[in-house]
Design a protein around this motif. Sequence first.
Motif, PDB file in Angstrom:
ATOM      1  N   SER A  43       0.827  -1.209   0.000  1.00  0.00           N
ATOM      2  CA  SER A  43       0.000   0.000   0.000  1.00  0.00           C
ATOM      3  C   SER A  43       0.861   1.259   0.000  1.00  0.00           C
ATOM      4  O   SER A  43       0.562   2.229  -0.697  1.00  0.00           O
ATOM      5  N   ALA A  46       2.374   1.738  -3.464  1.00  0.00           N
ATOM      6  CA  ALA A  46       1.358   2.211  -4.415  1.00  0.00           C
ATOM      7  C   ALA A  46       1.027   3.677  -4.147  1.00  0.00           C
ATOM      8  O   ALA A  46       0.853   4.467  -5.083  1.00  0.00           O
ATOM      9  N   LEU A  50       1.398   6.698  -6.793  1.00  0.00           N
ATOM     10  CA  LEU A  50       0.248   7.533  -7.147  1.00  0.00           C
ATOM     11  C   LEU A  50       0.528   9.011  -6.881  1.00  0.00           C
ATOM     12  O   LEU A  50       0.112   9.881  -7.662  1.00  0.00           O
ATOM     13  N   GLU A  78      -3.836   3.757 -13.866  1.00  0.00           N
ATOM     14  CA  GLU A  78      -4.357   2.404 -14.066  1.00  0.00           C
ATOM     15  C   GLU A  78      -3.242   1.365 -13.990  1.00  0.00           C
ATOM     16  O   GLU A  78      -3.410   0.294 -13.418  1.00  0.00           O
ATOM     17  N   LEU A  81      -2.316   0.933 -10.268  1.00  0.00           N
ATOM     18  CA  LEU A  81      -3.332   0.192  -9.528  1.00  0.00           C
ATOM     19  C   LEU A  81      -3.383  -1.270  -9.945  1.00  0.00           C
ATOM     20  O   LEU A  81      -3.560  -2.162  -9.094  1.00  0.00           O
ATOM     21  N   TYR A  84      -0.465  -2.959  -8.314  1.00  0.00           N
ATOM     22  CA  TYR A  84      -0.742  -3.168  -6.885  1.00  0.00           C
ATOM     23  C   TYR A  84      -1.669  -4.368  -6.685  1.00  0.00           C
ATOM     24  O   TYR A  84      -1.428  -5.209  -5.826  1.00  0.00           O
ATOM     25  N   ASN A  85      -2.729  -4.434  -7.483  1.00  0.00           N
ATOM     26  CA  ASN A  85      -3.681  -5.542  -7.336  1.00  0.00           C
ATOM     27  C   ASN A  85      -3.031  -6.890  -7.610  1.00  0.00           C
ATOM     28  O   ASN A  85      -3.301  -7.870  -6.908  1.00  0.00           O
TER      29      ASN A  85
END
Length: 95
Positions: A43, A46, A50, A78, A81, A84-85
Amino acid sequence: GIGLSGTSAAGAVRWTIFALGFLVAGSAGMEQLGQFGQHRVLSRDAREELLTAGFGYLLPEPDANDGTAFEAFRVCVEKILNGYNEKYNKTLPSR
């Protein structure tokens, strides 16, 4: 059940069952703490990416004013993210 609240079970059996339950609960808690650390690092990484992308959009280079800045920003966000996912899903235990 074995009647832990009554007198049908010996004191040693009750204490053994209590100790085993405590051990299992403690082990599960420690495992979750370990995974929390991994998720926290993901987290934080990321979030930093960001923030970098956001400041890059808000404070563009002087020659980058051709109207495609928002599209590049959206693609970058995008990508961050999705990365990260993917990393987060790899840390989850398989079921």
